[in-house]
Design a protein around this motif. Sequence first.
Motif, PDB file in Angstrom:
ATOM      1  N   GLY A  52       2.263  -9.751   4.265  1.00 46.76           N
ATOM      2  CA  GLY A  52       0.880  -9.297   4.043  1.00 46.76           C
ATOM      3  C   GLY A  52       0.846  -8.026   3.216  1.00 46.76           C
ATOM      4  O   GLY A  52       1.899  -7.519   2.805  1.00 46.76           O
ATOM      5  N   PRO A  53      -0.353  -7.489   2.972  1.00 39.54           N
ATOM      6  CA  PRO A  53      -0.451  -6.278   2.165  1.00 39.54           C
ATOM      7  C   PRO A  53       0.211  -5.059   2.820  1.00 39.54           C
ATOM      8  O   PRO A  53       0.001  -4.801   4.011  1.00 39.54           O
ATOM      9  N   ILE A  54       1.021  -4.346   2.034  1.00 37.69           N
ATOM     10  CA  ILE A  54       1.698  -3.135   2.521  1.00 37.69           C
ATOM     11  C   ILE A  54       1.150  -1.966   1.709  1.00 37.69           C
ATOM     12  O   ILE A  54       1.330  -1.908   0.488  1.00 37.69           O
ATOM     13  N   SER A  55       0.474  -1.038   2.387  1.00 29.43           N
ATOM     14  CA  SER A  55      -0.132   0.085   1.667  1.00 29.43           C
ATOM     15  C   SER A  55       0.868   1.207   1.447  1.00 29.43           C
ATOM     16  O   SER A  55       1.467   1.714   2.404  1.00 29.43           O
ATOM     17  N   ASN A  80       3.549  -7.768  -2.751  1.00 29.30           N
ATOM     18  CA  ASN A  80       2.541  -7.573  -1.697  1.00 29.30           C
ATOM     19  C   ASN A  80       2.197  -6.098  -1.428  1.00 29.30           C
ATOM     20  O   ASN A  80       1.389  -5.809  -0.535  1.00 29.30           O
ATOM     21  N   VAL A  81       2.795  -5.177  -2.198  1.00 26.58           N
ATOM     22  CA  VAL A  81       2.461  -3.755  -2.013  1.00 26.58           C
ATOM     23  C   VAL A  81       1.122  -3.465  -2.684  1.00 26.58           C
ATOM     24  O   VAL A  81       0.876  -3.900  -3.815  1.00 26.58           O
ATOM     25  N   ILE A  82       0.241  -2.772  -1.954  1.00 27.89           N
ATOM     26  CA  ILE A  82      -1.028  -2.335  -2.542  1.00 27.89           C
ATOM     27  C   ILE A  82      -1.047  -0.801  -2.531  1.00 27.89           C
ATOM     28  O   ILE A  82      -0.271  -0.167  -1.805  1.00 27.89           O
ATOM     29  N   GLY A 104      -4.400  -4.336  -6.099  1.00 30.82           N
ATOM     30  CA  GLY A 104      -5.104  -4.097  -4.837  1.00 30.82           C
ATOM     31  C   GLY A 104      -5.063  -2.616  -4.472  1.00 30.82           C
ATOM     32  O   GLY A 104      -4.009  -1.981  -4.568  1.00 30.82           O
ATOM     33  N   VAL A 105      -6.214  -2.083  -4.071  1.00 30.58           N
ATOM     34  CA  VAL A 105      -6.281  -0.662  -3.686  1.00 30.58           C
ATOM     35  C   VAL A 105      -6.920  -0.546  -2.305  1.00 30.58           C
ATOM     36  O   VAL A 105      -7.921  -1.206  -2.011  1.00 30.58           O
ATOM     37  N   ASN A 106      -6.317   0.316  -1.492  1.00 31.04           N
ATOM     38  CA  ASN A 106      -6.865   0.667  -0.182  1.00 31.04           C
ATOM     39  C   ASN A 106      -7.367   2.105  -0.288  1.00 31.04           C
ATOM     40  O   ASN A 106      -6.563   3.024  -0.435  1.00 31.04           O
ATOM     41  N   VAL A 107      -8.688   2.294  -0.253  1.00 30.58           N
ATOM     42  CA  VAL A 107      -9.230   3.661  -0.345  1.00 30.58           C
ATOM     43  C   VAL A 107      -9.248   4.275   1.051  1.00 30.58           C
ATOM     44  O   VAL A 107      -9.864   3.736   1.983  1.00 30.58           O
TER      45      VAL A 107
END
Length: 220
Positions: A52-55, A80-82, A104-107
């Motif tokens: 899954g996504p890894i921030s 999968n790194v965001i 992909g960005v996680n704010v």
Amino acid sequence: MELILDSAVIKEVEEIASWGVLDGVTTNPTLIRRSGGDFEETIRSIAMICSGPISAEVTGMSSSEMVKEGLDLKSKLPENVIIKIPCTPAGLSATRSLADRGIGVNVTLVFSVAQALLASKAGASYVSPFLGRLDDNGGDGLSLIKDISETWKNQGITGCKILAASIRSVHHVEMCAKIGAHAATIPYGIFTKLVEHDLTNTGLEKFLEDWEAVRSEGRA
Ligand code: G3P
């Protein structure tokens, strides 16, 4: 709701991933510091364990620095790194640049509906309201998650997931699911508590005791 582990400790990621319920992992500079490991190696290892996504968080302060770091991390680390970016004017600009490139960005470090709205406008795939830290500061973290969730529904926002962060209890996780968060990032100590219940333990003890009696009577 996606269940995400808030940790940079490989053993913790391996353990929770082995349960078959792990949807992603978030890290931040503090968690990387605590883990004692090299930043890129740690993120690479985590990304191999969980698909899954890894921030992975950037640390530059200007938009150009954040974009440069984000592109550099994306070029070196698994797919999968965001990229995790703080909610500042420069962070919003960097989010827009990376999102326009399909990244992909996680704010992160979001404490208001206004900040969440801006993050979604900038093209973030995830927005991370910090509910525990808001509670610590005299606010009401769960109300914030509820308000963002309602705003998302009323505005028809679909491309940006609400990722409840800074979780402090099992109750937080349950309530986040109930009030419409799309994801929650949960520290290891809380994640392991999610599965625990005294009645499960006492029920299991009784089943095992009775099964032992059945076996000793030669009936199994
Ligand atoms: O991932 C960031 C967030 O979950 C941090 O939580 O416990 O440091 O407030 P906390």
